[in-house]
Write an enzyme that holds these catalytic residues in place. Sequence first.
Site, PDB file in Angstrom:
ATOM      1  N   ARG A   9       0.835  -1.213   0.000  1.00  0.00           N
ATOM      2  CA  ARG A   9       0.000   0.000   0.000  1.00  0.00           C
ATOM      3  C   ARG A   9       0.862   1.252   0.000  1.00  0.00           C
ATOM      4  NH1 ARG A   9      -1.719   3.741   3.472  1.00  0.00           N
ATOM      5  NH2 ARG A   9      -0.780   2.707   5.280  1.00  0.00           N
ATOM      6  N   VAL A  10       0.447   2.227  -0.824  1.00  0.00           N
ATOM      7  CA  VAL A  10       1.030   3.566  -0.777  1.00  0.00           C
ATOM      8  C   VAL A  10      -0.088   4.551  -0.518  1.00  0.00           C
ATOM      9  CG1 VAL A  10       3.031   3.079  -2.240  1.00  0.00           C
ATOM     10  CG2 VAL A  10       0.867   3.728  -3.297  1.00  0.00           C
ATOM     11  N   SER A  11       0.263   5.707   0.004  1.00  0.00           N
ATOM     12  CA  SER A  11      -0.756   6.651   0.469  1.00  0.00           C
ATOM     13  C   SER A  11      -1.209   7.646  -0.597  1.00  0.00           C
ATOM     14  CB  SER A  11      -0.234   7.438   1.683  1.00  0.00           C
ATOM     15  OG  SER A  11       0.081   6.554   2.733  1.00  0.00           O
ATOM     16  N   THR A  12      -0.407   7.856  -1.647  1.00  0.00           N
ATOM     17  CA  THR A  12      -0.751   8.868  -2.637  1.00  0.00           C
ATOM     18  C   THR A  12      -0.764   8.285  -4.033  1.00  0.00           C
ATOM     19  OG1 THR A  12       1.527   9.568  -3.055  1.00  0.00           O
ATOM     20  CG2 THR A  12       0.366  10.613  -1.211  1.00  0.00           C
ATOM     21  N   GLN A  15       2.696   8.323  -5.710  1.00  0.00           N
ATOM     22  CA  GLN A  15       3.551   7.206  -5.319  1.00  0.00           C
ATOM     23  C   GLN A  15       3.151   5.934  -6.051  1.00  0.00           C
ATOM     24  OE1 GLN A  15       3.107   7.118  -1.054  1.00  0.00           O
ATOM     25  NE2 GLN A  15       5.007   8.247  -0.728  1.00  0.00           N
TER      26      GLN A  15
END
Length: 238
Positions: A9-12, A15
């Site tokens: 998982r990435v937040s943006t 990314q």
Amino acid sequence: MQRFVAYYRVSTKRQGESGLGLDAQRDAVRAYVAGRAVVAEFEEVESGKKADRPALEAALRACRLHGAILVIAKLDRLSRSVTFISKLMDEGVQFVACDLPHANALTVGIMASVAQFEREMISTRTRQALAAAKARGVVLGGRRGDHRIEDHATVGRMRSTRVRSERATSAAGDVMAVVEDIRGGGERSLQALADELNARKIFAPRGGLWSAGQVRRTVLRAQTVSPVDQKECLHQAS
């Protein structure tokens, strides 16, 4: 042999598009798994504060179907919420974080310690309240009105039965998603479905291999399947 389902998982969105962070997570997972079987991989661009994550739900479903362990690069990739992590434990999904391999035991230990502390505090307050009431002349003990301890036991058994039923129905829904995929390939009979589930290494409800009868019971339990689909699914080829 242990099997794993990987979740990244990435937040943006930036990314996610650039791969920044995802590559490092993949490297950490590969190093931890060290050649052991990874049956599926899922990635998501979403904030850790949100509990509604489709890719994570798919990863958890894959874990339940394959009896696999959810593996993540860092504990905060899963969630920053203790409530969310405890929910995973309640569902019986095992997970491991590469940066803290003992996070499972650590998390459960912390939660158990907090729960024990709260119970001790409640017990202390209860004893103090009872002592104060006794000092005021209140008669303690005995049955009051229609209160029956047997009723509480009955309620407990009913709740336990409901929880087990809900888990079984959820598991049936997981399997039905695979059954529908198999039927899309032309497999129709119960035995053909059982054979393909076994070929895909998906565990039967109590472990072991699928049989035609188990497929039938699973289809009947799945509440999300319409009566028309159930009739077609339950057709037994002669």
